[in-house]
Design an enzyme around this catalytic site. Structure first.
Site, PDB file in Angstrom:
ATOM      1  N   ARG A 164      -3.634 -10.283   4.379  1.00  0.00           N
ATOM      2  CA  ARG A 164      -4.036 -10.320   2.958  1.00  0.00           C
ATOM      3  C   ARG A 164      -2.892  -9.729   2.149  1.00  0.00           C
ATOM      4  O   ARG A 164      -2.557  -8.560   2.317  1.00  0.00           O
ATOM      5  CB  ARG A 164      -5.309  -9.504   2.789  1.00  0.00           C
ATOM      6  CG  ARG A 164      -5.830  -9.430   1.365  1.00  0.00           C
ATOM      7  CD  ARG A 164      -7.047  -8.510   1.290  1.00  0.00           C
ATOM      8  NE  ARG A 164      -7.589  -8.456  -0.043  1.00  0.00           N
ATOM      9  CZ  ARG A 164      -7.112  -7.672  -1.013  1.00  0.00           C
ATOM     10  NH1 ARG A 164      -6.105  -6.869  -0.784  1.00  0.00           N
ATOM     11  NH2 ARG A 164      -7.663  -7.682  -2.203  1.00  0.00           N
ATOM     12  N   LYS A 167       0.821  -1.217   0.000  1.00  0.00           N
ATOM     13  CA  LYS A 167       0.000   0.000   0.000  1.00  0.00           C
ATOM     14  C   LYS A 167       0.855   1.267   0.000  1.00  0.00           C
ATOM     15  O   LYS A 167       2.036   1.250   0.315  1.00  0.00           O
ATOM     16  CB  LYS A 167      -1.015  -0.042   1.142  1.00  0.00           C
ATOM     17  CG  LYS A 167      -2.162  -0.997   0.785  1.00  0.00           C
ATOM     18  CD  LYS A 167      -3.297  -1.032   1.759  1.00  0.00           C
ATOM     19  CE  LYS A 167      -4.376  -2.003   1.232  1.00  0.00           C
ATOM     20  NZ  LYS A 167      -5.428  -2.279   2.207  1.00  0.00           N
TER      21      LYS A 167
END
Ligand code: HH2
Length: 268
Positions: free
Chosen positions: A252, A208
């Site tokens: 995840r 991210k």
């Protein structure tokens, strides 16, 4: 399918999309998506999360028919060899994916618990926190206390799901979904608050943007530049380890093999 390992679980991502921030366009073709799913199973993924709509900041919604066209054949093909979760905000897609073999609904809108309850006890639900929707969520997100606000929201949604009859309920603070880098770091520093609710915690930090910032800074760039997504492996694994040590039960990730190695080390 083998029994769940004793180490923290690793959910591998397959985005059947043209525009996901990390793997967009790589697996839009069904054959490529299925091959990627099988590859990450071979790398040790405990679960494959199939998504047909990017939820990156600014992303436009995908029509139901197109999302169904993207994901259902992939879910159906993978469900015979691995646990499949469906990453969707749409009840129609969740229902069709469950019919095709998905047994977990990864719900970034935290709104689909009734669909999951209707599917019976073999299907679980992930409630993730997002402030608003992907189009607008990064426009000056504001909280009184990000940890308390997000945790209170998730426990409310999780309790509602349990009351509706969903047996397997996960909570996820939603890193990057209506959060500044500072909000993300606060959530990461206080994962114990989420773990102490008693609900199993899932976390997604993989590749991210906020990790692109720290990676670039660590390379000596101080101008707010971002490291490219394929140069965020170490930062992603570091945050996964950090989370697992605090009691997060599943991460995840896009980089499955490295994360499975890390999870194995954490389990000792
Ligand atoms: N992050 C993304 C998508 N789904 N689900 C959960 N539970 N937690 C997350 O942190 C999470 C999620 C965003 O990552 P990705 O799917 O790789 O990108 P995109 O939304 O662009 O498809």
């Amino acid at each position: 399918m083998s029994a769940a390992p004793s180490r923290p679980l690793v959910m591998g991502v397959v985005n059947v999309t043209p525009d996901s921030f990390s793997d967009g366009g790589l697996y839009l073709d069904h054959e490529a998506a299925i091959a990627r799913g099988l590859e990450i199973v071979a790398e040790g993924a405990d679960m494959v999360d199939v998504g047909g709509e990017s939820t990156r900041p600014g992303a436009e919604p995908v029509p139901i028919d197109e999302e169904l066209r993207r994901v259902i054949p992939v879910v159906g093909a993978l469900a015979s060899c691995v646990r499949v979760s469906i990453d969707t905000r749409k009840p129609e897609v969740a229902e069709a994916a469950i019919a095709a073999g998905a047994t977990l609904v990864n719900d970034v809108s935290a709104s689909l618990h009734e669909v999951v309850a209707a599917a019976g006890p073999s299907v679980g639900w992930v409630a993730m926190h997002m402030l608003g929707d992907p189009r607008t969520m990064q426009r000056d997100p504001t909280y009184d206390d990000v940890v308390a606000d997000v945790c209170e929201f998730l426990v409310g949604r999780a309790d509602a799901a349990r009351a509706a009859g969903v047996e397997e309920v996960w909570i996820d603070p939603g890193i990057g979904f209506g959060k500044t880098p500072s909000h993300n770091w606060s959530l990461l520093r206080h994962l114990d608050v989420f773990v102490s609710t008693g609900y199993p915690v899932l976390l997604g930090t993989s590749r991210k943007r906020f990790l692109g910032l720290v990676t670039a800074a660590s390379d000596g760039r101080t101008d707010g530049e971002l490291a490219p997504v394929d140069d965020r492996l170490e930062a992603s694994v570091a945050t996964a380890v950090w989370a697992m040590v605090q009691g997060v039960r599943m991460v995840r990730v896009h980089d499955v093999r490295a994360t499975v190695h890390a999870a194995t080390v954490v389990a000792g």
